[in-house]
Scaffold this motif. Structure first.
Motif, PDB file in Angstrom:
ATOM      1  N   GLU A  68      -3.143   5.070  -7.783  1.00  0.00           N
ATOM      2  CA  GLU A  68      -4.231   4.073  -7.393  1.00  0.00           C
ATOM      3  C   GLU A  68      -3.721   2.793  -7.024  1.00  0.00           C
ATOM      4  OE1 GLU A  68      -7.742   1.449  -7.359  1.00  0.00           O
ATOM      5  OE2 GLU A  68      -5.817   1.549  -8.540  1.00  0.00           O
ATOM      6  N   PRO A  69      -3.161   2.187  -7.746  1.00  0.00           N
ATOM      7  CA  PRO A  69      -2.225   0.936  -7.730  1.00  0.00           C
ATOM      8  C   PRO A  69      -1.200   0.956  -6.406  1.00  0.00           C
ATOM      9  CG  PRO A  69      -1.730   1.604  -9.796  1.00  0.00           C
ATOM     10  CD  PRO A  69      -2.651   2.584  -9.546  1.00  0.00           C
ATOM     11  N   LEU A  70      -0.721   2.142  -6.200  1.00  0.00           N
ATOM     12  CA  LEU A  70       0.461   2.344  -5.102  1.00  0.00           C
ATOM     13  C   LEU A  70      -0.539   1.930  -3.968  1.00  0.00           C
ATOM     14  CD1 LEU A  70       2.843   2.995  -3.727  1.00  0.00           C
ATOM     15  CD2 LEU A  70       2.417   5.430  -4.311  1.00  0.00           C
ATOM     16  N   SER A  71      -1.813   2.866  -4.017  1.00  0.00           N
ATOM     17  CA  SER A  71      -2.676   2.648  -2.766  1.00  0.00           C
ATOM     18  C   SER A  71      -3.156   1.217  -2.215  1.00  0.00           C
ATOM     19  CB  SER A  71      -3.907   3.495  -2.892  1.00  0.00           C
ATOM     20  OG  SER A  71      -3.749   4.878  -2.866  1.00  0.00           O
ATOM     21  N   VAL A  72      -3.205   0.510  -3.549  1.00  0.00           N
ATOM     22  CA  VAL A  72      -3.385  -0.922  -3.245  1.00  0.00           C
ATOM     23  C   VAL A  72      -2.281  -1.563  -2.456  1.00  0.00           C
ATOM     24  CG1 VAL A  72      -3.774  -3.438  -4.164  1.00  0.00           C
ATOM     25  CG2 VAL A  72      -4.767  -1.211  -5.132  1.00  0.00           C
ATOM     26  N   ALA A  73      -0.924  -1.397  -2.874  1.00  0.00           N
ATOM     27  CA  ALA A  73       0.258  -1.764  -2.502  1.00  0.00           C
ATOM     28  C   ALA A  73       0.341  -1.372  -0.870  1.00  0.00           C
ATOM     29  CB  ALA A  73       1.413  -1.660  -3.420  1.00  0.00           C
ATOM     30  N   LEU A  74       0.027  -0.082  -0.650  1.00  0.00           N
ATOM     31  CA  LEU A  74       0.387   0.583   0.472  1.00  0.00           C
ATOM     32  C   LEU A  74      -0.676   0.015   1.488  1.00  0.00           C
ATOM     33  CD1 LEU A  74       0.981   4.494  -0.220  1.00  0.00           C
ATOM     34  CD2 LEU A  74       2.583   2.358   0.406  1.00  0.00           C
ATOM     35  N   ALA A  75      -1.790  -0.522   1.223  1.00  0.00           N
ATOM     36  CA  ALA A  75      -2.798  -0.893   2.112  1.00  0.00           C
ATOM     37  C   ALA A  75      -2.268  -2.314   2.572  1.00  0.00           C
ATOM     38  CB  ALA A  75      -4.153  -1.159   1.520  1.00  0.00           C
ATOM     39  N   GLY A  76      -1.748  -2.992   1.583  1.00  0.00           N
ATOM     40  CA  GLY A  76      -1.188  -4.402   1.814  1.00  0.00           C
ATOM     41  C   GLY A  76      -0.031  -4.313   2.646  1.00  0.00           C
ATOM     42  N   MET A  77       0.728  -3.410   2.629  1.00  0.00           N
ATOM     43  CA  MET A  77       2.039  -2.931   3.270  1.00  0.00           C
ATOM     44  C   MET A  77       1.633  -2.857   4.785  1.00  0.00           C
ATOM     45  SD  MET A  77       4.810  -3.514   1.641  1.00  0.00           S
ATOM     46  CE  MET A  77       6.312  -2.700   2.484  1.00  0.00           C
ATOM     47  N   GLY A 137     -13.639   5.755  -5.278  1.00  0.00           N
ATOM     48  CA  GLY A 137     -14.767   5.249  -4.267  1.00  0.00           C
ATOM     49  C   GLY A 137     -15.750   6.356  -3.875  1.00  0.00           C
ATOM     50  N   LEU A 138     -16.801   6.257  -4.118  1.00  0.00           N
ATOM     51  CA  LEU A 138     -17.925   7.223  -3.453  1.00  0.00           C
ATOM     52  C   LEU A 138     -18.513   6.430  -2.219  1.00  0.00           C
ATOM     53  CD1 LEU A 138     -19.251   8.434  -6.654  1.00  0.00           C
ATOM     54  CD2 LEU A 138     -17.472   9.199  -5.316  1.00  0.00           C
ATOM     55  N   ILE A 139     -18.562   7.060  -0.985  1.00  0.00           N
ATOM     56  CA  ILE A 139     -18.922   6.573   0.226  1.00  0.00           C
ATOM     57  C   ILE A 139     -20.177   6.963   0.819  1.00  0.00           C
ATOM     58  CG2 ILE A 139     -16.767   5.435   0.728  1.00  0.00           C
ATOM     59  CD1 ILE A 139     -16.389   7.706   2.898  1.00  0.00           C
ATOM     60  N   TYR A 159     -13.285   3.271   5.345  1.00  0.00           N
ATOM     61  CA  TYR A 159     -14.585   3.399   4.415  1.00  0.00           C
ATOM     62  C   TYR A 159     -14.536   2.424   3.194  1.00  0.00           C
ATOM     63  CZ  TYR A 159     -10.950   6.335   2.388  1.00  0.00           C
ATOM     64  OH  TYR A 159      -9.563   6.820   1.666  1.00  0.00           O
ATOM     65  N   ASN A 160     -13.055   1.543   2.975  1.00  0.00           N
ATOM     66  CA  ASN A 160     -13.172   0.759   1.734  1.00  0.00           C
ATOM     67  C   ASN A 160     -14.412  -0.386   1.971  1.00  0.00           C
ATOM     68  OD1 ASN A 160     -11.373  -0.002   3.946  1.00  0.00           O
ATOM     69  ND2 ASN A 160     -10.719  -1.461   2.817  1.00  0.00           N
ATOM     70  N   GLY A 161     -14.926  -0.605   3.266  1.00  0.00           N
ATOM     71  CA  GLY A 161     -16.025  -1.642   3.422  1.00  0.00           C
ATOM     72  C   GLY A 161     -17.365  -0.767   3.567  1.00  0.00           C
ATOM     73  N   CYS A 162     -17.345   0.397   3.277  1.00  0.00           N
ATOM     74  CA  CYS A 162     -18.572   0.969   3.134  1.00  0.00           C
ATOM     75  C   CYS A 162     -19.771   0.083   2.666  1.00  0.00           C
ATOM     76  CB  CYS A 162     -18.507   2.466   2.091  1.00  0.00           C
ATOM     77  SG  CYS A 162     -20.227   3.177   2.112  1.00  0.00           S
ATOM     78  N   GLU A 163     -20.713   0.062   3.392  1.00  0.00           N
ATOM     79  CA  GLU A 163     -21.978  -0.793   2.798  1.00  0.00           C
ATOM     80  C   GLU A 163     -22.778  -0.226   1.692  1.00  0.00           C
ATOM     81  OE1 GLU A 163     -24.561  -0.664   6.423  1.00  0.00           O
ATOM     82  OE2 GLU A 163     -22.901  -1.865   7.671  1.00  0.00           O
ATOM     83  N   LYS A 164     -22.595   0.885   1.480  1.00  0.00           N
ATOM     84  CA  LYS A 164     -23.146   1.584   0.156  1.00  0.00           C
ATOM     85  C   LYS A 164     -21.992   2.109  -0.811  1.00  0.00           C
ATOM     86  CE  LYS A 164     -27.385   2.780   2.606  1.00  0.00           C
ATOM     87  NZ  LYS A 164     -28.267   3.729   2.872  1.00  0.00           N
ATOM     88  N   TYR A 218      -8.565  -0.165  -0.533  1.00  0.00           N
ATOM     89  CA  TYR A 218      -7.650   0.632   0.172  1.00  0.00           C
ATOM     90  C   TYR A 218      -8.566   1.561   1.010  1.00  0.00           C
ATOM     91  CZ  TYR A 218      -8.357   2.595  -4.161  1.00  0.00           C
ATOM     92  OH  TYR A 218      -9.057   2.889  -5.434  1.00  0.00           O
ATOM     93  N   CYS A 219      -7.906   2.444   1.961  1.00  0.00           N
ATOM     94  CA  CYS A 219      -8.558   3.661   2.559  1.00  0.00           C
ATOM     95  C   CYS A 219      -7.272   4.452   3.227  1.00  0.00           C
ATOM     96  CB  CYS A 219      -9.446   3.098   3.697  1.00  0.00           C
ATOM     97  SG  CYS A 219      -9.167   2.260   5.154  1.00  0.00           S
ATOM     98  N   ASN A 220      -7.605   5.780   3.158  1.00  0.00           N
ATOM     99  CA  ASN A 220      -6.774   6.611   3.716  1.00  0.00           C
ATOM    100  C   ASN A 220      -5.220   6.595   3.187  1.00  0.00           C
ATOM    101  OD1 ASN A 220      -8.693   7.505   5.872  1.00  0.00           O
ATOM    102  ND2 ASN A 220      -8.276   5.554   6.656  1.00  0.00           N
ATOM    103  N   THR A 221      -4.902   6.126   2.025  1.00  0.00           N
ATOM    104  CA  THR A 221      -3.705   5.971   1.479  1.00  0.00           C
ATOM    105  C   THR A 221      -3.260   7.228   0.519  1.00  0.00           C
ATOM    106  OG1 THR A 221      -4.682   4.680  -0.502  1.00  0.00           O
ATOM    107  CG2 THR A 221      -3.777   3.500   1.477  1.00  0.00           C
ATOM    108  N   TRP A 222      -4.229   7.843  -0.064  1.00  0.00           N
ATOM    109  CA  TRP A 222      -3.640   8.684  -1.122  1.00  0.00           C
ATOM    110  C   TRP A 222      -2.504   9.848  -0.644  1.00  0.00           C
ATOM    111  CZ3 TRP A 222      -6.828   5.727  -3.910  1.00  0.00           C
ATOM    112  CH2 TRP A 222      -6.691   5.940  -5.137  1.00  0.00           C
TER     113      TRP A 222
END
Length: 373
Positions: free
Chosen positions: A170-179, A112-114, A126-131, A317-321
């Motif tokens: 990347e998919p682990l980041s999706v799961a971590l955001a959910g957790m 993602g580029l914010i 930043y996952n909700g960045c307007e741009k 997600y954000c801040n997960t890596w």
């Protein structure tokens, strides 16, 4: 001072994996071109950018959807478009302003580029960045290429980690955001709907977090068998599509020996599965939807209301890596068994056909690219 630092032993042309509005899929030459990569200029890298040789890229369900359907909600393929956003590789070149990376460093790419200026960016969400410009989401080309240029800040060092595990961050980041947002904790009873890659990685996370009991559901017995191998103490439940959501929920609770879930992590985005999750959780429970569904759907409102069930959602997600890297490096999360098929980038069409075929038994299909470094 030279414009970049670079590795000179590069000879293979850059190719990418494309789709278009006619739902075709093919491999052809892409940017940055070979000459610019060999010169170390990376098309005159912007300040703070690097050139990366992509080594491994996982095929995501969204890649298949953009190919087959041409759109996910308002995100529509309108021209030739490069897929892929689950990638890891090695640094080939750096702009002189980049001091924390150098050629030869192994990195996982956050796609993602914010803008760094909107409220969401400035408050850390930043996952909700307007741009937001998210690679592989039209019209922004993805990472399924041999070489890419990318901001260094979104290239995370992975040390000796395999490139496959780097791509799976990347998919682990999706799961971590959910957790994190669902608040799953030690001893929580959890339902996971869907045993695809995201559901299975979520299962690994719930196992590591000490959730119990855990029930995971799917329509495919093969995927549930895979889930049982990943987490032997999980209860697997094969979904009977002839049942109503309420009856299906009762069967899920029975699979957990009568324990209703405190949290349901819905990883499919399918309307009937979301409804089943709502009927499954206990009074005051939580249904957290990780999966992506159709633009509009019906939910059992009165069940939510009378049982004080929280229904929440996630967008990327954000801040997960950094956390994901630590979990893999320390062996807390082991995702190696998720990779069932591997293809060279030249055979990407066959890789996509395998990933999109439910009869193939594929869980995570990896596309690999070798370069002379």
């Amino acid at each position: 001072m030279s414009a970049t630092t670079t590795v000179e032993t590069i000879s293979k042309p850059n190719i990418g994996v494309f789709t278009n509005p006619e739902h075709k899929l093919w491999v052809e030459e892409s940017t940055p071109n070979l000459d610019s990569v060999k010169k170390g200029k990376g098309e005159d890298l912007p300040e703070g950018w690097v050139t990366v040789a992509i080594k491994s890229t996982g095929i995501c369900g969204s890649d298949i959807h953009f190919w087959h359907a041409g759109a996910i909600g308002p995100m529509v393929v309108t021209d030739n478009h490069i897929l892929g956003h689950e990638s890891a590789g090695v640094i080939l070149a750096t702009h002189p302003s980049v001091t924390h990376l150098q050629p030869g460093d192994r990195v996982a790419i956050e796609p993602g580029l914010i803008c760094n200026n909107c409220e969401q960016c400035l408050t850390g969400r930043y996952n909700g960045c307007e741009k937001m410009r998210f690679l592989s989401t039209p019209p922004v080309d993805g990472l399924l290429r041999r070489y890419v240029n990318h901001p260094a800040i979104w290239c995370h060092k992975i040390g000796a980690m395999t490139y496959e595990n780097g791509a799976l961050l990347e998919p682990l980041s999706v799961a971590l955001a959910g957790m994190e947002r669902s608040g799953v904790s030690l001893g929580d009873s959890v339902l996971i709907c869907g045993a695809g890659p995201i559901g299975l990685i979520t299962l690994l996370c719930c196992q590591a977090a000490g959730a119990c009991p855990i029930v995971i559901t799917d329509l495919d017995a093969g995927r549930l068998s895979h889930a049982a191998k990943l987490c032997p103490r999980a209860h697997t439940h094969l979904v009977d599509t002839s049942l109503s959501p309420a009856d299906s929920a009762a069967a899920i609770v029975a699979a957990a020996r009568g324990t209703k879930p405190a949290v349901a992590l819905e990883c499919t985005g399918v309307e009937s599965s979301v409804a089943t999750a709502i009927h499954s959780v206990k009074f005051g429970g939580k249904v957290f939807v990780i999966g992506v569904g159709k633009p509009n759907m019906s939910v059992p409102f009165m069940r939510l209301s009378t049982q004080e069930i929280d229904l929440r959602f996630q967008y990327r997600y954000c801040n997960t890596w950094p956390r994901a890297i630590r979990l893999v490096q320390d062996g807390v999360i082991d995702m190696a068994a998720l990779v069932t098929h591997r293809f060279d980038i030249e055979d990407a069409v066959k890789a996509f056909e395998t990933s999109g075929d439910v009869k193939s038994g594929a869980i995570k299909v990896m596309i690999q690219s070798e370069v002379d470094t």
